[in-house]
Design a protein around this motif. Structure first.
Motif, PDB file in Angstrom:
ATOM      1  N   THR A  52      43.087  24.790  35.060  1.00  0.00           N
ATOM      2  CA  THR A  52      43.713  25.024  33.759  1.00  0.00           C
ATOM      3  C   THR A  52      43.984  23.692  33.061  1.00  0.00           C
ATOM      4  OG1 THR A  52      46.012  24.916  34.504  1.00  0.00           O
ATOM      5  CG2 THR A  52      44.868  27.052  34.761  1.00  0.00           C
ATOM      6  N   PRO A  53      44.324  23.727  31.786  1.00  0.00           N
ATOM      7  CA  PRO A  53      44.670  22.484  31.081  1.00  0.00           C
ATOM      8  C   PRO A  53      45.850  21.737  31.703  1.00  0.00           C
ATOM      9  CG  PRO A  53      44.295  24.254  29.507  1.00  0.00           C
ATOM     10  CD  PRO A  53      44.278  24.877  30.874  1.00  0.00           C
ATOM     11  N   PHE A  54      46.660  22.414  32.534  1.00  0.00           N
ATOM     12  CA  PHE A  54      47.807  21.768  33.169  1.00  0.00           C
ATOM     13  C   PHE A  54      47.397  20.935  34.374  1.00  0.00           C
ATOM     14  CE2 PHE A  54      49.609  25.659  31.213  1.00  0.00           C
ATOM     15  CZ  PHE A  54      50.381  25.031  30.244  1.00  0.00           C
ATOM     16  N   GLY A  55      46.220  21.194  34.947  1.00  0.00           N
ATOM     17  CA  GLY A  55      45.723  20.411  36.068  1.00  0.00           C
ATOM     18  C   GLY A  55      46.460  20.650  37.371  1.00  0.00           C
ATOM     19  N   GLY A  56      47.266  21.685  37.435  1.00  0.00           N
ATOM     20  CA  GLY A  56      48.017  22.024  38.636  1.00  0.00           C
ATOM     21  C   GLY A  56      49.068  23.058  38.314  1.00  0.00           C
ATOM     22  N   ARG A  57      49.768  23.487  39.339  1.00  0.00           N
ATOM     23  CA  ARG A  57      50.770  24.539  39.177  1.00  0.00           C
ATOM     24  C   ARG A  57      51.921  24.099  38.290  1.00  0.00           C
ATOM     25  NH1 ARG A  57      53.060  25.423  44.311  1.00  0.00           N
ATOM     26  NH2 ARG A  57      54.198  27.127  43.372  1.00  0.00           N
ATOM     27  N   ILE A  58      52.458  25.076  37.561  1.00  0.00           N
ATOM     28  CA  ILE A  58      53.642  24.850  36.734  1.00  0.00           C
ATOM     29  C   ILE A  58      54.661  25.951  37.019  1.00  0.00           C
ATOM     30  CG2 ILE A  58      52.394  23.631  34.918  1.00  0.00           C
ATOM     31  CD1 ILE A  58      52.525  26.243  33.251  1.00  0.00           C
ATOM     32  N   ALA A  59      55.907  25.638  36.790  1.00  0.00           N
ATOM     33  CA  ALA A  59      56.962  26.638  36.930  1.00  0.00           C
ATOM     34  C   ALA A  59      56.919  27.596  35.749  1.00  0.00           C
ATOM     35  CB  ALA A  59      58.327  25.942  36.993  1.00  0.00           C
ATOM     36  N   ARG A  95      56.963  21.151  36.489  1.00  0.00           N
ATOM     37  CA  ARG A  95      56.207  21.253  37.734  1.00  0.00           C
ATOM     38  C   ARG A  95      57.159  21.372  38.928  1.00  0.00           C
ATOM     39  NH1 ARG A  95      51.111  20.432  36.321  1.00  0.00           N
ATOM     40  NH2 ARG A  95      50.728  19.308  34.388  1.00  0.00           N
ATOM     41  N   PRO A  96      56.664  21.938  40.025  1.00  0.00           N
ATOM     42  CA  PRO A  96      57.500  21.962  41.226  1.00  0.00           C
ATOM     43  C   PRO A  96      57.982  20.546  41.549  1.00  0.00           C
ATOM     44  CG  PRO A  96      55.472  23.222  41.569  1.00  0.00           C
ATOM     45  CD  PRO A  96      55.335  22.516  40.245  1.00  0.00           C
TER      46      PRO A  96
END
Length: 143
Positions: A52-59, A95-96
């Motif tokens: 995704t555009p976030f490049g990793g997990r987001i809360a 992010r976590p």
């Protein structure tokens, strides 16, 4: 102050402010997914989230926004108040492991209606991640 240690409408003045901070953990994200039933892969699946555009997990945005509810209900105006409305603009991901600071600042006090308009903002390392405005029904010494 009211019997619950919250601020009555008569105590509030524009500019009054309060904050809380919380580090968003892996457990917070998993538990929020369960409670909210929002199991979007961007929150739970690192391999998918990397695409995704976030490049990793987001809360979850609402997980971070829930800290606004905490500062309003626990600090300013505090216990005894009722949340009537909230606008939110999500400005950046959380992010976590990020520590979110939620701040509430009294913008307007409408004593005759027992209402307070409160600017709300969440930041991570000084960067705004959520901004908005809350309307609160406050307690009053007048009854």
């Amino acid at each position: 102050m009211n019997a619950q240690n919250g601020h009555d409408i008569e105590d509030l003045q524009p500019g009054m402010s309060a904050s809380i901070a919380k580090t968003i953990t892996e457990a917070d994200i998993v538990l929020f997914s369960g409670v909210s039933t929002d199991t979007n892969a961007v929150h739970l699946n690192e391999e998918f989230a990397k695409t995704t555009p976030f490049g990793g997990r987001i809360a979850h945005g609402m997980l971070s926004a829930s800290l606004i509810s905490a500062v309003l209900g626990n600090r300013l105006p505090g216990p005894g108040t009722i949340y009537l409305g909230q606008t939110l603009k999500f400005k950046a991901p959380v992010r976590p492991g990020d520590t979110v600071t939620a701040t509430a600042t009294v913008k307007e006090v409408i004593v005759e209606k027992k209402r307070a308009i409160i600017e709300t903002v969440c930041t991570v390392n000084g960067k705004v991640v959520i901004e908005g405005e809350a309307t609160m029904l406050c307690t009053s010494r007048a009854g």
